[in-house]
Design a protein around this motif. Structure first.
Motif, PDB file in Angstrom:
ATOM      1  N   ALA A 211       0.876  -1.320  -0.043  1.00  0.00           N
ATOM      2  CA  ALA A 211       0.021   0.136   0.027  1.00  0.00           C
ATOM      3  C   ALA A 211       0.842   1.389  -0.031  1.00  0.00           C
ATOM      4  CB  ALA A 211      -0.907   0.173   1.146  1.00  0.00           C
ATOM      5  N   ARG A 212       0.414   2.116  -0.609  1.00  0.00           N
ATOM      6  CA  ARG A 212       1.144   3.706  -0.748  1.00  0.00           C
ATOM      7  C   ARG A 212       0.026   4.499   0.066  1.00  0.00           C
ATOM      8  NH1 ARG A 212       4.277   5.408  -6.097  1.00  0.00           N
ATOM      9  NH2 ARG A 212       1.952   5.144  -7.178  1.00  0.00           N
ATOM     10  N   PHE A 213       0.504   5.369   0.763  1.00  0.00           N
ATOM     11  CA  PHE A 213      -0.272   6.463   1.397  1.00  0.00           C
ATOM     12  C   PHE A 213       0.426   7.816   0.995  1.00  0.00           C
ATOM     13  CE2 PHE A 213      -0.919   2.729   3.982  1.00  0.00           C
ATOM     14  CZ  PHE A 213      -2.007   2.716   4.038  1.00  0.00           C
ATOM     15  N   ASP A 214      -0.353   8.685   0.673  1.00  0.00           N
ATOM     16  CA  ASP A 214       0.328  10.144  -0.058  1.00  0.00           C
ATOM     17  C   ASP A 214       1.072  10.608   1.435  1.00  0.00           C
ATOM     18  OD1 ASP A 214      -0.596   9.818  -2.367  1.00  0.00           O
ATOM     19  OD2 ASP A 214      -2.372  11.273  -1.705  1.00  0.00           O
ATOM     20  N   GLY A 215       2.323  11.196   0.915  1.00  0.00           N
ATOM     21  CA  GLY A 215       3.300  11.768   1.934  1.00  0.00           C
ATOM     22  C   GLY A 215       3.779  10.905   3.125  1.00  0.00           C
ATOM     23  N   TYR A 216       3.644   9.557   2.920  1.00  0.00           N
ATOM     24  CA  TYR A 216       4.166   8.701   3.827  1.00  0.00           C
ATOM     25  C   TYR A 216       5.106   7.534   3.331  1.00  0.00           C
ATOM     26  CZ  TYR A 216       3.735   6.761   8.575  1.00  0.00           C
ATOM     27  OH  TYR A 216       3.821   6.164  10.127  1.00  0.00           O
TER      28      TYR A 216
ATOM     29  N   GLY B 106       7.751   4.446   2.396  1.00  0.00           N
ATOM     30  CA  GLY B 106       7.965   3.264   2.973  1.00  0.00           C
ATOM     31  C   GLY B 106       9.221   3.031   3.682  1.00  0.00           C
ATOM     32  N   THR B 107       9.733   3.924   4.645  1.00  0.00           N
ATOM     33  CA  THR B 107      10.944   4.076   5.354  1.00  0.00           C
ATOM     34  C   THR B 107      10.760   3.204   6.629  1.00  0.00           C
ATOM     35  OG1 THR B 107      10.424   5.954   6.553  1.00  0.00           O
ATOM     36  CG2 THR B 107      11.406   6.219   4.424  1.00  0.00           C
ATOM     37  N   LEU B 108      12.075   2.750   7.095  1.00  0.00           N
ATOM     38  CA  LEU B 108      11.833   2.059   8.456  1.00  0.00           C
ATOM     39  C   LEU B 108      11.277   3.037   9.561  1.00  0.00           C
ATOM     40  CD1 LEU B 108      12.279  -0.106  10.361  1.00  0.00           C
ATOM     41  CD2 LEU B 108      14.962   0.563  10.574  1.00  0.00           C
ATOM     42  N   ALA B 109      11.552   4.360   9.496  1.00  0.00           N
ATOM     43  CA  ALA B 109      11.370   5.349  10.475  1.00  0.00           C
ATOM     44  C   ALA B 109       9.644   5.512  10.254  1.00  0.00           C
ATOM     45  CB  ALA B 109      11.822   6.741  10.201  1.00  0.00           C
ATOM     46  N   ASN B 110       9.119   5.629   8.993  1.00  0.00           N
ATOM     47  CA  ASN B 110       7.599   5.617   9.145  1.00  0.00           C
ATOM     48  C   ASN B 110       7.089   4.378   9.508  1.00  0.00           C
ATOM     49  OD1 ASN B 110       7.143   8.356   8.358  1.00  0.00           O
ATOM     50  ND2 ASN B 110       7.290   7.603   6.146  1.00  0.00           N
ATOM     51  N   VAL B 111       7.568   3.167   9.493  1.00  0.00           N
ATOM     52  CA  VAL B 111       7.085   2.065  10.083  1.00  0.00           C
ATOM     53  C   VAL B 111       6.946   1.843  11.376  1.00  0.00           C
ATOM     54  CG1 VAL B 111       7.787  -0.589  10.379  1.00  0.00           C
ATOM     55  CG2 VAL B 111       7.563   0.497   7.812  1.00  0.00           C
ATOM     56  N   GLU B 112       8.142   2.422  12.033  1.00  0.00           N
ATOM     57  CA  GLU B 112       8.071   2.524  13.475  1.00  0.00           C
ATOM     58  C   GLU B 112       6.969   3.512  14.020  1.00  0.00           C
ATOM     59  OE1 GLU B 112      12.119   3.543  14.097  1.00  0.00           O
ATOM     60  OE2 GLU B 112      12.730   1.269  14.164  1.00  0.00           O
ATOM     61  N   ARG B 113       6.884   4.679  13.205  1.00  0.00           N
ATOM     62  CA  ARG B 113       5.901   5.685  13.394  1.00  0.00           C
ATOM     63  C   ARG B 113       4.499   5.122  13.501  1.00  0.00           C
ATOM     64  NH1 ARG B 113       5.084  10.968   9.474  1.00  0.00           N
ATOM     65  NH2 ARG B 113       3.045  11.653  10.511  1.00  0.00           N
TER      66      ARG B 113
ATOM     67  N   VAL C 283      -0.219  -0.664  14.102  1.00  0.00           N
ATOM     68  CA  VAL C 283      -0.220  -1.711  12.978  1.00  0.00           C
ATOM     69  C   VAL C 283       1.341  -1.681  12.717  1.00  0.00           C
ATOM     70  CG1 VAL C 283      -0.913  -2.362  10.889  1.00  0.00           C
ATOM     71  CG2 VAL C 283      -2.530  -1.224  12.089  1.00  0.00           C
ATOM     72  N   ALA C 284       1.735  -3.260  12.452  1.00  0.00           N
ATOM     73  CA  ALA C 284       3.284  -3.189  12.108  1.00  0.00           C
ATOM     74  C   ALA C 284       3.258  -3.851  10.560  1.00  0.00           C
ATOM     75  CB  ALA C 284       3.779  -4.230  13.037  1.00  0.00           C
ATOM     76  N   GLY C 285       3.838  -3.284   9.996  1.00  0.00           N
ATOM     77  CA  GLY C 285       3.976  -3.620   8.436  1.00  0.00           C
ATOM     78  C   GLY C 285       5.513  -3.566   8.173  1.00  0.00           C
TER      79      GLY C 285
ATOM     80  N   GLY D 116      13.732  -3.304  -2.150  1.00  0.00           N
ATOM     81  CA  GLY D 116      14.529  -2.817  -3.240  1.00  0.00           C
ATOM     82  C   GLY D 116      14.239  -1.356  -3.611  1.00  0.00           C
ATOM     83  N   ASP D 117      14.784  -0.934  -4.666  1.00  0.00           N
ATOM     84  CA  ASP D 117      14.336   0.787  -4.964  1.00  0.00           C
ATOM     85  C   ASP D 117      13.129   0.907  -5.548  1.00  0.00           C
ATOM     86  OD1 ASP D 117      17.162   1.039  -4.116  1.00  0.00           O
ATOM     87  OD2 ASP D 117      18.020   0.789  -5.979  1.00  0.00           O
ATOM     88  N   SER D 118      12.530  -0.110  -5.932  1.00  0.00           N
ATOM     89  CA  SER D 118      11.185   0.134  -6.740  1.00  0.00           C
ATOM     90  C   SER D 118      10.086   0.685  -5.912  1.00  0.00           C
ATOM     91  CB  SER D 118      11.184  -0.624  -8.003  1.00  0.00           C
ATOM     92  OG  SER D 118      10.597  -1.879  -7.400  1.00  0.00           O
ATOM     93  N   ARG D 119      10.156   0.201  -4.594  1.00  0.00           N
ATOM     94  CA  ARG D 119       8.992   0.215  -3.907  1.00  0.00           C
ATOM     95  C   ARG D 119       9.215   0.965  -2.729  1.00  0.00           C
ATOM     96  NH1 ARG D 119       7.456  -1.974  -8.292  1.00  0.00           N
ATOM     97  NH2 ARG D 119       5.861  -3.297  -8.435  1.00  0.00           N
ATOM     98  N   THR D 120      10.098   2.002  -2.584  1.00  0.00           N
ATOM     99  CA  THR D 120      10.427   2.624  -1.468  1.00  0.00           C
ATOM    100  C   THR D 120       9.196   3.446  -0.958  1.00  0.00           C
ATOM    101  OG1 THR D 120      11.505   4.395  -2.824  1.00  0.00           O
ATOM    102  CG2 THR D 120      12.930   2.656  -1.973  1.00  0.00           C
TER     103      THR D 120
END
Length: 366
Positions: A308-313, A315-322, A329-331, A338-342
């Motif tokens: 899933a992709r949320f605007d302005g969010y 897929g970084t480790l920092a955002n997962v922790e947030r 929710v933990a994802g 990889g680089d194509s789904r960051t």
């Protein structure tokens, strides 16, 4: 040599240490029951003679290898029973690199992170081929990336993390690319029982000395902790793979093999269909909530993951922790694949709390 610990463990540790309740959608551990015959096999084993608690044949119990071979249309001598699909992939990649036919492993982007890790561990070099937006892999792109340095092409179908299922034509063409460059196509098919599309095609359908298939019962029987998998190799690659397996692991759990064999013989197709139907329902529940949250998402044709992709969010480790701390929710961060789904997050639908997680996400991103 430096090895990087997969982000899975970092995310799970962070979620475990959270000060609030968290829905775990990180790892692919099925939450449903294993086949009853699997439990029966383990119970039976407890009462067997003492010699059954000693080393089994290193390559696996003959009866289990024969059962696998009969189901997959190969000779039992081509089958090595391994400690899950993880070891099966390790053996396959090692054999590909040991052939002195290049030192490069072609991987997809996005990629299951253990493949790059194994490549590094085995002294190979990585080269990535981007998949299409829907997760499909264009064999022409693989051919364009291949060279005389290509030792192996590693794919997984149904795919983790995209949920794509590669059709028969794609698999045939990937084998042809491997043949053209004297490489090995390694097809990880651990999610084959979770094909939700009916389009799954095994690499075994293409007869070739340039393909290895890996699999395990970890997902199909909901027994990731039992550690029984297998690899099917061309006859000329088997002996050295058996030697490496013996040197690294000696053998695979004997009680686990016995129980898996019992489950294979006694479990009907309805068991697997019930689990596929469970997943179909969860996919609908989860993606409906993502829709309500205004997210872009993938709808898997197989496996049990949604990206899933949320605007302005991103897929970084920092955002997962947030998201763990603030949304409960933990994802997994897309950057782990990889680089194509960051920009994306990946969620595993193997929790009975899928609806609750979906509601939390919809509320958090509202």
């Amino acid at each position: 040599m430096d090895y990087e610990t997969p982000l899975f463990f970092r995310v799970m540790e962070y979620a475990d240490a959270a000060d609030r309740d968290v829905v775990d959608m990180v790892s692919g551990n099925p939450d449903w029951e294993p086949p009853e015959a699997l439990r029966d096999g383990l119970r039976e084993y407890a009462d067997l003679e003492p010699d059954r608690f000693q080393y089994p044949p290193s390559e696996g119990l003959l009866e289990l290898r024969e059962e696998i071979a009969a189901r997959r249309g190969v000779d039992a001598e081509q089958v090595i029973v391994t400690n899950g699909a993880g070891e099966a992939n390790y053996l396959a990649m090692a054999r590909a690199l040991e052939r002195d036919s290049g030192n490069e492993i072609l991987l997809t982007d996005p990629v299951y992170p253990y493949y790059p890790g194994k490549t590094t561990m085995l002294g190979g070099t990585q080269r990535f081929v981007a998949t299409e937006d829907d997760g499909q892999l264009d064999p022409a792109a693989v051919r364009a990336a291949a060279s005389e340095e290509t030792a192996a092409i590693v794919v997984t179908t149904p795919n983790n993390p995209t949920g794509a299922v590669y059709p028969a034509e794609t698999m045939r063409e990937l084998v042809a690319v491997a043949e053209a460059y004297d490489a090995i196509l390694i097809s990880d098919e651990v999610y084959d029982h979770y094909d939700l599309s009916g389009a799954f095609a095994s690499a075994l359908e293409t007869d070739s000395a340039h393909r290895i298939v890996t699999n395990a019962f970890s997902k199909s029987m909901a027994i990731t902790g039992v550690r029984v998998g297998y690899t099917i190799l061309p006859p000329e690659l088997v002996d050295d793979a058996k030697s490496r397996h013996m040197l690294v692991n000696v053998a695979t759990t004997r009680p686990g093999q016995y129980a898996v064999l019992n489950a294979l013989r006694e479990t009907g197709p309805d068991y697997y269909e019930r689990n596929r139907e469970r997943l179909r329902e969860r996919v609908t529940t989860f993606t409906d909530a993502l829709e309500a949250a205004g997210a872009e998402y993938t709808r898997p044709d197989g496996s049990f993951y949604v990206m899933a992709r949320f605007d302005g969010y991103p897929g970084t480790l920092a955002n997962v922790e947030r998201l763990i701390d603030e949304g409960g929710v933990a994802g997994m961060p897309g950057e782990a694949f990889g680089d194509s789904r960051t920009a994306w997050l990946r969620f595993a639908l193997v929790t009975p709390r899928v609806e609750e997680a979906a509601e939390r996400l919809a509320t958090y991103f509202d």
